[in-house]
Design an enzyme around this catalytic site. Structure first.
Site, PDB file in Angstrom:
ATOM      1  N   GLU A 280      39.358  -4.653 142.257  1.00 56.43           N
ATOM      2  CA  GLU A 280      39.102  -4.282 143.808  1.00 56.43           C
ATOM      3  C   GLU A 280      39.798  -2.933 144.151  1.00 56.43           C
ATOM      4  O   GLU A 280      41.074  -2.663 143.725  1.00 56.43           O
ATOM      5  CB  GLU A 280      39.735  -5.473 144.660  1.00 56.43           C
ATOM      6  CG  GLU A 280      39.623  -5.024 146.181  1.00 56.43           C
ATOM      7  CD  GLU A 280      40.114  -6.225 147.010  1.00 56.43           C
ATOM      8  OE1 GLU A 280      40.767  -6.880 146.427  1.00 56.43           O
ATOM      9  OE2 GLU A 280      39.634  -6.606 148.167  1.00 56.43           O
TER      10      GLU A 280
ATOM     11  N   HIS B 146      34.962  -1.268 149.586  1.00 56.56           N
ATOM     12  CA  HIS B 146      34.828  -2.486 150.554  1.00 56.56           C
ATOM     13  C   HIS B 146      33.715  -1.615 151.823  1.00 56.56           C
ATOM     14  O   HIS B 146      33.961  -0.540 152.195  1.00 56.56           O
ATOM     15  CB  HIS B 146      35.895  -2.723 151.544  1.00 56.56           C
ATOM     16  CG  HIS B 146      36.700  -3.677 150.757  1.00 56.56           C
ATOM     17  ND1 HIS B 146      37.443  -4.329 151.472  1.00 56.56           N
ATOM     18  CD2 HIS B 146      37.085  -3.757 149.618  1.00 56.56           C
ATOM     19  CE1 HIS B 146      38.389  -5.058 150.680  1.00 56.56           C
ATOM     20  NE2 HIS B 146      37.990  -4.675 149.756  1.00 56.56           N
TER      21      HIS B 146
ATOM     22  N   ARG C  16      31.725  -4.238 147.904  1.00 60.16           N
ATOM     23  CA  ARG C  16      31.608  -5.409 148.671  1.00 60.16           C
ATOM     24  C   ARG C  16      31.135  -5.346 150.242  1.00 60.16           C
ATOM     25  O   ARG C  16      31.322  -4.353 150.701  1.00 60.16           O
ATOM     26  CB  ARG C  16      33.217  -5.983 148.809  1.00 60.16           C
ATOM     27  CG  ARG C  16      33.314  -7.258 149.554  1.00 60.16           C
ATOM     28  CD  ARG C  16      34.618  -7.716 149.891  1.00 60.16           C
ATOM     29  NE  ARG C  16      35.191  -7.200 151.042  1.00 60.16           N
ATOM     30  CZ  ARG C  16      36.088  -7.699 151.710  1.00 60.16           C
ATOM     31  NH1 ARG C  16      36.907  -8.548 151.290  1.00 60.16           N
ATOM     32  NH2 ARG C  16      36.272  -7.284 153.058  1.00 60.16           N
TER      33      ARG C  16
ATOM     34  N   ARG D 174      41.117 -14.036 140.535  1.00 59.88           N
ATOM     35  CA  ARG D 174      41.406 -13.013 141.492  1.00 59.88           C
ATOM     36  C   ARG D 174      42.964 -12.923 141.601  1.00 59.88           C
ATOM     37  O   ARG D 174      43.611 -12.263 142.512  1.00 59.88           O
ATOM     38  CB  ARG D 174      40.709 -13.398 142.984  1.00 59.88           C
ATOM     39  CG  ARG D 174      39.368 -13.244 142.853  1.00 59.88           C
ATOM     40  CD  ARG D 174      39.010 -12.005 143.572  1.00 59.88           C
ATOM     41  NE  ARG D 174      39.340 -11.341 144.694  1.00 59.88           N
ATOM     42  CZ  ARG D 174      39.550 -10.261 145.121  1.00 59.88           C
ATOM     43  NH1 ARG D 174      39.635  -9.361 144.146  1.00 59.88           N
ATOM     44  NH2 ARG D 174      40.072 -10.033 146.264  1.00 59.88           N
TER      45      ARG D 174
ATOM     46  N   TYR E  96      35.198 -11.794 160.152  1.00 58.58           N
ATOM     47  CA  TYR E  96      36.241 -11.254 158.813  1.00 58.58           C
ATOM     48  C   TYR E  96      35.588 -10.272 158.050  1.00 58.58           C
ATOM     49  O   TYR E  96      34.299  -9.991 157.897  1.00 58.58           O
ATOM     50  CB  TYR E  96      36.283 -12.434 157.853  1.00 58.58           C
ATOM     51  CG  TYR E  96      37.083 -11.817 156.457  1.00 58.58           C
ATOM     52  CD1 TYR E  96      38.477 -11.570 156.745  1.00 58.58           C
ATOM     53  CD2 TYR E  96      36.282 -11.370 155.572  1.00 58.58           C
ATOM     54  CE1 TYR E  96      38.862 -10.988 155.581  1.00 58.58           C
ATOM     55  CE2 TYR E  96      36.935 -10.715 154.540  1.00 58.58           C
ATOM     56  CZ  TYR E  96      38.214 -10.418 154.427  1.00 58.58           C
ATOM     57  OH  TYR E  96      38.957  -9.896 153.473  1.00 58.58           O
TER      58      TYR E  96
ATOM     59  N   TRP F  46      41.639 -18.288 158.010  1.00 52.61           N
ATOM     60  CA  TRP F  46      41.029 -17.131 158.297  1.00 52.61           C
ATOM     61  C   TRP F  46      40.636 -16.363 156.826  1.00 52.61           C
ATOM     62  O   TRP F  46      39.598 -15.795 156.517  1.00 52.61           O
ATOM     63  CB  TRP F  46      42.218 -16.462 158.922  1.00 52.61           C
ATOM     64  CG  TRP F  46      41.905 -15.036 159.272  1.00 52.61           C
ATOM     65  CD1 TRP F  46      41.112 -14.512 160.314  1.00 52.61           C
ATOM     66  CD2 TRP F  46      42.076 -13.884 158.442  1.00 52.61           C
ATOM     67  NE1 TRP F  46      40.872 -13.180 160.086  1.00 52.61           N
ATOM     68  CE2 TRP F  46      41.480 -12.735 159.000  1.00 52.61           C
ATOM     69  CE3 TRP F  46      42.692 -13.414 157.286  1.00 52.61           C
ATOM     70  CZ2 TRP F  46      41.543 -11.465 158.494  1.00 52.61           C
ATOM     71  CZ3 TRP F  46      42.940 -12.403 156.872  1.00 52.61           C
ATOM     72  CH2 TRP F  46      42.175 -11.030 157.222  1.00 52.61           C
TER      73      TRP F  46
ATOM     74  N   GLU G 287      32.900 -14.489 146.745  1.00 56.24           N
ATOM     75  CA  GLU G 287      34.561 -14.571 146.719  1.00 56.24           C
ATOM     76  C   GLU G 287      35.195 -15.843 147.568  1.00 56.24           C
ATOM     77  O   GLU G 287      34.898 -15.533 148.652  1.00 56.24           O
ATOM     78  CB  GLU G 287      35.210 -13.482 146.886  1.00 56.24           C
ATOM     79  CG  GLU G 287      36.413 -13.317 147.134  1.00 56.24           C
ATOM     80  CD  GLU G 287      37.083 -11.796 147.421  1.00 56.24           C
ATOM     81  OE1 GLU G 287      36.364 -10.841 147.123  1.00 56.24           O
ATOM     82  OE2 GLU G 287      38.246 -11.633 147.870  1.00 56.24           O
TER      83      GLU G 287
ATOM     84  N   HIS H  60      42.834  -9.149 142.820  1.00 59.08           N
ATOM     85  CA  HIS H  60      43.090  -8.645 144.152  1.00 59.08           C
ATOM     86  C   HIS H  60      43.600  -7.298 144.153  1.00 59.08           C
ATOM     87  O   HIS H  60      44.589  -6.898 143.577  1.00 59.08           O
ATOM     88  CB  HIS H  60      43.889  -9.536 144.763  1.00 59.08           C
ATOM     89  CG  HIS H  60      44.079  -9.401 146.309  1.00 59.08           C
ATOM     90  ND1 HIS H  60      43.115  -9.474 147.353  1.00 59.08           N
ATOM     91  CD2 HIS H  60      45.359  -9.153 147.249  1.00 59.08           C
ATOM     92  CE1 HIS H  60      43.676  -8.937 148.547  1.00 59.08           C
ATOM     93  NE2 HIS H  60      45.018  -9.199 148.249  1.00 59.08           N
TER      94      HIS H  60
ATOM     95  N   ASN I  13      52.489 -10.129 152.557  1.00 64.04           N
ATOM     96  CA  ASN I  13      51.848  -9.828 153.726  1.00 64.04           C
ATOM     97  C   ASN I  13      51.955 -10.758 154.923  1.00 64.04           C
ATOM     98  O   ASN I  13      51.624 -12.062 154.932  1.00 64.04           O
ATOM     99  CB  ASN I  13      50.386  -9.650 153.440  1.00 64.04           C
ATOM    100  CG  ASN I  13      49.552  -8.823 154.568  1.00 64.04           C
ATOM    101  OD1 ASN I  13      50.142  -8.576 155.608  1.00 64.04           O
ATOM    102  ND2 ASN I  13      48.320  -8.999 154.513  1.00 64.04           N
TER     103      ASN I  13
ATOM    104  N   GLU J 296      43.062 -15.126 145.217  1.00 65.56           N
ATOM    105  CA  GLU J 296      43.817 -14.154 145.562  1.00 65.56           C
ATOM    106  C   GLU J 296      45.069 -14.574 146.386  1.00 65.56           C
ATOM    107  O   GLU J 296      46.044 -13.998 146.515  1.00 65.56           O
ATOM    108  CB  GLU J 296      43.154 -12.996 146.549  1.00 65.56           C
ATOM    109  CG  GLU J 296      42.869 -13.671 148.016  1.00 65.56           C
ATOM    110  CD  GLU J 296      41.917 -12.586 148.780  1.00 65.56           C
ATOM    111  OE1 GLU J 296      41.183 -11.935 148.108  1.00 65.56           O
ATOM    112  OE2 GLU J 296      42.461 -12.402 149.845  1.00 65.56           O
TER     113      GLU J 296
ATOM    114  N   HIS K 286      36.104 -15.790 152.084  1.00 66.10           N
ATOM    115  CA  HIS K 286      37.380 -15.982 152.796  1.00 66.10           C
ATOM    116  C   HIS K 286      37.637 -17.468 152.917  1.00 66.10           C
ATOM    117  O   HIS K 286      38.425 -17.721 154.127  1.00 66.10           O
ATOM    118  CB  HIS K 286      37.486 -15.213 154.043  1.00 66.10           C
ATOM    119  CG  HIS K 286      38.547 -14.310 154.034  1.00 66.10           C
ATOM    120  ND1 HIS K 286      39.545 -14.245 154.860  1.00 66.10           N
ATOM    121  CD2 HIS K 286      39.066 -13.172 153.204  1.00 66.10           C
ATOM    122  CE1 HIS K 286      40.648 -13.311 154.460  1.00 66.10           C
ATOM    123  NE2 HIS K 286      40.213 -12.725 153.416  1.00 66.10           N
TER     124      HIS K 286
ATOM    125  N   ASP L 292      47.118  -4.647 151.110  1.00 65.46           N
ATOM    126  CA  ASP L 292      48.471  -5.551 151.160  1.00 65.46           C
ATOM    127  C   ASP L 292      49.270  -5.382 149.909  1.00 65.46           C
ATOM    128  O   ASP L 292      50.475  -5.841 150.088  1.00 65.46           O
ATOM    129  CB  ASP L 292      48.214  -6.816 151.633  1.00 65.46           C
ATOM    130  CG  ASP L 292      47.458  -7.587 150.678  1.00 65.46           C
ATOM    131  OD1 ASP L 292      46.237  -7.094 150.136  1.00 65.46           O
ATOM    132  OD2 ASP L 292      47.327  -8.893 150.671  1.00 65.46           O
TER     133      ASP L 292
ATOM    134  N   ASP M 152      32.715 -11.581 150.058  1.00 58.97           N
ATOM    135  CA  ASP M 152      33.872 -12.597 150.421  1.00 58.97           C
ATOM    136  C   ASP M 152      33.595 -13.540 151.472  1.00 58.97           C
ATOM    137  O   ASP M 152      33.304 -13.185 152.641  1.00 58.97           O
ATOM    138  CB  ASP M 152      35.028 -11.413 150.830  1.00 58.97           C
ATOM    139  CG  ASP M 152      36.418 -12.265 150.920  1.00 58.97           C
ATOM    140  OD1 ASP M 152      36.467 -13.559 150.646  1.00 58.97           O
ATOM    141  OD2 ASP M 152      37.430 -11.634 150.870  1.00 58.97           O
TER     142      ASP M 152
HETATM  143 MG   LIG Z   1      39.407 -11.760 149.500  1.00 59.34          MG
END
Ligand SMILES: [Mg+2]
Length: 402
Positions: free
Chosen positions: A339, A122, A147, A283, A159, A402, A236, A312, A37, A262, A212, A316, A210
């Site tokens: 996921e 999600h 999630r 993950r 996010y 991010w 996560e 994961h 990605n 991930e 992140h 993506d 998450d």
């Molecule tokens: Mg994640």
């Protein structure tokens, strides 16, 4: 049987995918996903210039030898570009072998060890009522694990929160967008979010969250502790995992289960986390972690320490990787959860597949091989377009994870 040719198919049906197609002299072909990605063309060039020429004439059944040839033989090891390229070859070869033997791929990995695979969806909202509404919509679709992400008051573009009411999709065409972040506001808000969600949906639904990579270890420890009354399935990526030792500190303070990995591209990214039992779920993904061959070994190592998988599975990754994850997950004993962020109808049309979702569970289907094909005519109508994930800054302008 010999590998006769290999080529790449780049397309962008709502988002970019890089697909490797390996053909054999007996007419059987295999597909591998090589999508990284935001850095897609780097993997495409690595495959075209450096890997594909080495594959021609090789025995496609010699999967372990070809994996080692590409990993050890390059001298330079690891990294997401290299490992995504190796993964694409590896998955395509497993697809070829299972098709040649006329059996679903999971049968080559030990056979089914469960009837279905628990998946999580999600749910996102701009605020707490919006998040609750999204959770309820997913419960109506039968999901048993969800999630939950929500906008944080005073933080622009949090996010996990979609724009304009669309499904959440972070990769955007053009140059990277920027969003803002405040750890202080988030840490005060997150327990209120999960208190409200639990009040509304009760105790039985699994809730995930998450982080992140946005917290320091001690901040993540505080969050995990504050979320304990709401018994999350996992938190996560609590903190960046380059320093694996950071997870020790989180573990000393909270019983909220931890999932990470991930962005890992090698088993060695997870080695200390697993053997010290600092995480509960791995993950890592098949496409960025070196393929089925590498992930099977990582999962088997994790099983010794009662660490389970949580591959994961965001959009993506192409449907080729989703299928590979389902074939591996249904075979291994320490599967934890998968996921499930469904692809758009257009992406599903470009990649017709046999895997399916029903009542909170997924199944890889029983077609020979991976059970995924690609409609190249349709793919050709949606050419690659440069796209990036956003970047994040703190309120004072400091660039952050991010
Ligand atoms: Mg994640």
């Amino acid at each position: 049987m010999k590998i006769a040719s290999a080529r790449l198919i780049l397309c962008s049906p709502d988002r970019n995918f890089v697909t490797l197609r390996i053909e054999t002299d007996e007419g059987i072909y295999g597909l591998g996903d090589a999508t990284l990605n935001g850095r897609e063309l780097a993997v495409a060039a690595y495959l075209e210039e450096h890997v594909i020429p080495c594959l021609i004439g090789r025995d496609p059944f010699a999967i372990e030898d070809i994996w080692q040839y590409l990993y050890r033989g390059a001298y330079w090891r690891r990294g997401p570009v290299t490992m995504s390229a190796i993964a694409a070859v590896d998955v395509a070869l497993w697809d070829i072998k299972a098709k040649a033997l006329d059996t679903p791929l999971y049968n080559l990995l030990g056979g089914k060890s469960r009837q279905g695979m628990l998946v999580y969806a999600h749910a996102n909202g701009a605020d707490i009522p919006g998040a609750i509404e999204s959770v309820k919509r997913h419960i109506d679709q039968g999901y048993l694990a969800i999630r939950v992400q929500s906008g944080v008051p005073g933080v622009n573009a949090s996010y996990g929160v979609p724009k304009g009411g669309k499904a959440y999709e972070p990769a955007e065409r053009g140059l990277p967008s920027e969003s803002l972040w405040s750890t202080e506001r988030y840490l005060n808000f997150a327990p209120k979010l999960f208190e409200a969600v639990r009040m509304e949906v009760g105790e039985d639904i699994h809730l995930l969250h998450d982080l992140h990579h946005r917290l320091t270890p001690i901040e993540a420890a505080r969050l995990g502790k504050s979320l304990e009354p709401y018994h999350l399935f996992w938190m996560e990526d609590p903190t960046p995992a380059e320093n694996q030792d950071g997870f020790r500190l989180i573990r000393q303070h909270t019983t909220t289960p931890v999932a990470t990995g991930e962005v890992f591209n090698s088993f060695w990214d997870a080695h200390d986390l697993i053997r010290n039992q600092w995480i509960d779920y791995l993950r890592m993904t098949i496409v960025h972690g070196g393929g089925i061959t590498a992930l099977k070994k990582a999962a088997d190592f994790a099983a010794v320490y009662q660490v389970r998988t949580g591959f994961h599975g965001a959009t993506d990754l192409s449907p080729v990787t989703m299928a590979a994850a389902l074939h591996l997950g249904i075979a291994i004993h320490n599967f934890g959860i998968q996921e499930h962020m469904p692809h758009t109808p257009l992406a599903d049309q470009v990649f017709p597949h046999h895997y399916r979702y029903e009542g909170g569970y997924m199944d890889p289907g029983d077609a020979p091989g991976l059970g995924v094909s690609i409609d190249e005519d349709l793919a050709g109508q949606y050419p690659y377009q440069r796209a990036y994930l956003p970047v994040a800054r703190k309120l004072d302008g400091t660039l952050t994870d991010w």
